[in-house]
Scaffold this active site. Structure first.
Site, PDB file in Angstrom:
ATOM      1  N   LYS A 143      -8.104   3.410   7.682  1.00 42.91           N
ATOM      2  CA  LYS A 143      -7.148   2.305   7.519  1.00 42.91           C
ATOM      3  C   LYS A 143      -7.880   0.964   7.396  1.00 42.91           C
ATOM      4  O   LYS A 143      -7.466   0.082   6.628  1.00 42.91           O
ATOM      5  CB  LYS A 143      -6.176   2.272   8.711  1.00 42.91           C
ATOM      6  CG  LYS A 143      -5.234   3.458   8.786  1.00 42.91           C
ATOM      7  CD  LYS A 143      -4.194   3.406   7.683  1.00 42.91           C
ATOM      8  CE  LYS A 143      -3.203   4.556   7.781  1.00 42.91           C
ATOM      9  NZ  LYS A 143      -2.328   4.418   8.958  1.00 42.91           N
ATOM     10  N   LEU A 187       0.860  -1.179   0.000  1.00 38.15           N
ATOM     11  CA  LEU A 187       0.000   0.000   0.000  1.00 38.15           C
ATOM     12  C   LEU A 187       0.898   1.231   0.000  1.00 38.15           C
ATOM     13  O   LEU A 187       1.586   1.509   0.976  1.00 38.15           O
ATOM     14  CB  LEU A 187      -0.913   0.005   1.232  1.00 38.15           C
ATOM     15  CG  LEU A 187      -2.178  -0.864   1.174  1.00 38.15           C
ATOM     16  CD1 LEU A 187      -1.855  -2.318   0.888  1.00 38.15           C
ATOM     17  CD2 LEU A 187      -2.975  -0.743   2.472  1.00 38.15           C
ATOM     18  N   VAL A 188       0.911   1.960  -1.114  1.00 41.16           N
ATOM     19  CA  VAL A 188       1.860   3.068  -1.278  1.00 41.16           C
ATOM     20  C   VAL A 188       1.130   4.410  -1.310  1.00 41.16           C
ATOM     21  O   VAL A 188       0.081   4.553  -1.931  1.00 41.16           O
ATOM     22  CB  VAL A 188       2.713   2.908  -2.550  1.00 41.16           C
ATOM     23  CG1 VAL A 188       3.691   1.765  -2.397  1.00 41.16           C
ATOM     24  CG2 VAL A 188       1.848   2.706  -3.780  1.00 41.16           C
ATOM     25  N   CYS A 202      13.290  10.543 -20.984  1.00 38.66           N
ATOM     26  CA  CYS A 202      13.674   9.562 -19.976  1.00 38.66           C
ATOM     27  C   CYS A 202      13.931   8.242 -20.693  1.00 38.66           C
ATOM     28  O   CYS A 202      13.600   8.102 -21.871  1.00 38.66           O
ATOM     29  CB  CYS A 202      12.610   9.408 -18.894  1.00 38.66           C
ATOM     30  SG  CYS A 202      11.078   8.632 -19.453  1.00 38.66           S
ATOM     31  N   GLN A 237      -1.043   4.455  14.615  1.00 38.91           N
ATOM     32  CA  GLN A 237      -0.043   3.391  14.603  1.00 38.91           C
ATOM     33  C   GLN A 237       0.400   2.948  16.006  1.00 38.91           C
ATOM     34  O   GLN A 237       1.494   2.416  16.180  1.00 38.91           O
ATOM     35  CB  GLN A 237       1.162   3.820  13.759  1.00 38.91           C
ATOM     36  CG  GLN A 237       0.793   3.999  12.289  1.00 38.91           C
ATOM     37  CD  GLN A 237       1.923   4.554  11.445  1.00 38.91           C
ATOM     38  OE1 GLN A 237       3.091   4.477  11.815  1.00 38.91           O
ATOM     39  NE2 GLN A 237       1.583   5.131  10.301  1.00 38.91           N
ATOM     40  N   GLY A 288       3.760   0.787   5.376  1.00 38.74           N
ATOM     41  CA  GLY A 288       4.953   1.456   5.897  1.00 38.74           C
ATOM     42  C   GLY A 288       4.793   1.922   7.333  1.00 38.74           C
ATOM     43  O   GLY A 288       5.527   2.811   7.786  1.00 38.74           O
TER      44      GLY A 288
END
Length: 488
Positions: free
Chosen positions: A267, A185-186, A457, A298, A289
């Site tokens: 969450k 999960l980013v 690129c 957290q 993270g």
């Protein structure tokens, strides 16, 4: 040009079948990655090492080969060597002199030799003979066995002599593809990118899941960092990038959920959605993270309540990490600038978030939540291959014009500085400027509006994303430079 690749020590202590499987996977990964550098590069595996051999015609690509080897999981170290047939003592000295003679001038040195196989001499004898010869017949400042300026390293393997020119540290970890896959999960910040890197390094094929809370530019930024991680550390295996539109979920939480429980509820909704997608992809674990007590959601109590919403395993590689350590790792792997410039959108900010959520309370709050909103968000997800992330810019995104030659335009190299440094773009008949993509949005405003610019690129992914974004902002003087690949 010859490189000798050594396996990460944890691979060498595995059982024979596991070691064989992992070393074979590493060799396959290197073949695929180095094919993208030049298809004449050969990869040969034996029980102890991997040899990477490139013909003289690709000697100019040595930096790119080293870049691949330095960032491929499963490698302890790799050495650039000159390999010779094994002769007698004097022949070994002469071969070592041909490689190291000019480099020892004014330096103290020592010789270290390692042997594999049966020989009628000892390693110490080689060190003494070769070291003595170098000391007498070069301009070295002398032999120094402790902390010398230069250590001349020799490897004698059966009937071969390897004179090591340079030794480099590898990434460590396990070869990518030797472990079961996960979904990370980013958000594009420091934590989720470092957590994703750590799973990749451990040999885990890592897919990316992004919950879009309402910002298109944030989505663009997250795609860039995910693409960067994949291309630099995991490009041997194709992975998915999944976007879930979460703006309606956020709106529902803001309207229905008690202020102190908003963060925990968000969450839980993310884990619910992630678990559905993980099941669809046949993935057994999610990665986040999160680190203990870094933010209110957290705490151990809150994490326990959050995890209870799913039976899917949740991995937290950073759970005991300090923020300073996380930022340092981000700097080392090249994602610090991404995170620092990430246009993050925060949709749920509680005034007084709870640090000790109670299960019965959060369940009560969620009775007011309309779960058809969550189902609709999951149903509207967009899933695509990581190397095709530019395709979801949307039908209303401006068309980007691509040019095989720059003409009178100025080419802007938008690659990450480490990539640009290893393989700089040099054009004979065009001006080239370097502006990293994470600074492009700000820097482009200061450029001459009467001139034409083409973004560049390596793969054309980030250049197309940013060109589309600039066109969308009203700039008309931007396109993409996509040179044709040279034939050999």
């Amino acid at each position: 040009m010859h490189f000798v690749v050594k396996f990460f020590p944890e691979i060498t202590i595995k059982s024979n079948p596991v070691r064989k499987r992992m070393s074979r996977q590493l060799a396959d990964n290197l073949r695929k990655l180095l094919r993208g550098v030049d298809d004449r590069i050969q990869v040969r595996k034996d029980w102890e090492k991997i040899d990477v051999i490139a013909p003289d015609a690709v000697a100019h690509l040595s930096d790119r080969i080293e870049e691949v080897l330095a960032h491929t999981p499963g490698i302890a170290n790799f050495a650039r060597v000159q390999q010779f047939p094994l002769g007698d003592m004097d022949d070994m000295y002469q071969k070592t002199l041909s490689v190291w003679g000019d480099k020892l001038s004014g330096k103290t040195f020592c010789v270290r030799a390692k042997r594999t196989g049966k020989h009628d001499f000892q390693s110490l004898e080689v060190e003494q003979y070769v070291g003595g010869g170098l000391n007498m017949n070069t301009d070295a400042a002398g032999v120094k066995l402790k902390n010398p300026d230069i250590t001349v390293k020799l490897e004698i393997r059966h009937d071969k002599l390897n004179v090591i020119e340079q030794l480099h540290q590898g990434l460590g970890g396990f070869p990518l593809g030797t472990q079961d896959p996960v979904i990370s999960l980013v958000s594009g910040g420091f934590d989720s990118t470092v957590a994703s890197y750590l799973t990749i390094k451990r040999g885990i094929r890592t897919h990316y899941l992004f919950f879009n809370l309402g910002g298109r530019q944030h989505e663009l930024g997250v795609k860039e960092v995910a693409f960067y991680l994949w291309e630099k550390y995991g490009a041997s295996h194709r992975v998915k990038f999944i976007t879930v539109p979460f703006d309606e979920v956020v709106a529902e939480i803001l309207e229905r959920i008690d202020d102190s429980y908003m963060g925990v509820t968000l969450k839980r909704m993310m884990l619910r959605a992630g678990s559905v997608i993980a099941k669809e992809l046949d993935v057994d674990a999610l990665v986040t993270g999160e680190a203990i007590a870094q933010v209110s959601s957290q705490t151990l109590k809150n994490l326990s309540v959050i995890d209870s919403v799913t039976d899917t395993l949740v991995l937290r590689p950073l759970i005991t990490s300090d923020k300073t350590d996380i930022i340092r790792t981000a700097r080392e792997i090249g994602t610090e600038e991404f995170a620092a410039n990430m246009p993050e959108y925060c949709g749920v900010i509680s005034v007084k978030p709870t640090t000790r959520a109670k299960m019965e309370k959060v369940q009560h709050e969620e009775t007011r939540f309309d779960f058809t909103v969550l189902d609709r968000a999951i149903g509207n997800r967009v899933m695509q291959n990581i190397d095709e992330v530019m395709e979801d810019l949307g039908e209303d995104a401006p068309a980007v014009e691509e040019f095989a030659a720059p003409g009178n335009a100025i080419v802007i190299d938008i690659r990450h500085p480490t990539e640009e440094e290893v393989n700089p773009l040099e054009l004979d008949n065009a001006s080239v400027e370097t502006i990293p993509f994470y600074r492009l949005s700000t820097a482009f405003k200061t450029l001459d509006k009467d001139k034409q610019y083409l973004l560049y690129c390596a793969r054309g992914v980030m250049s197309k994303l940013h060109a589309s974004h600039l066109l969308d902002e009203g700039y008309k003087n931007v396109g993409v430079y996509r040179p044709e690949k040279p034939q050999h």
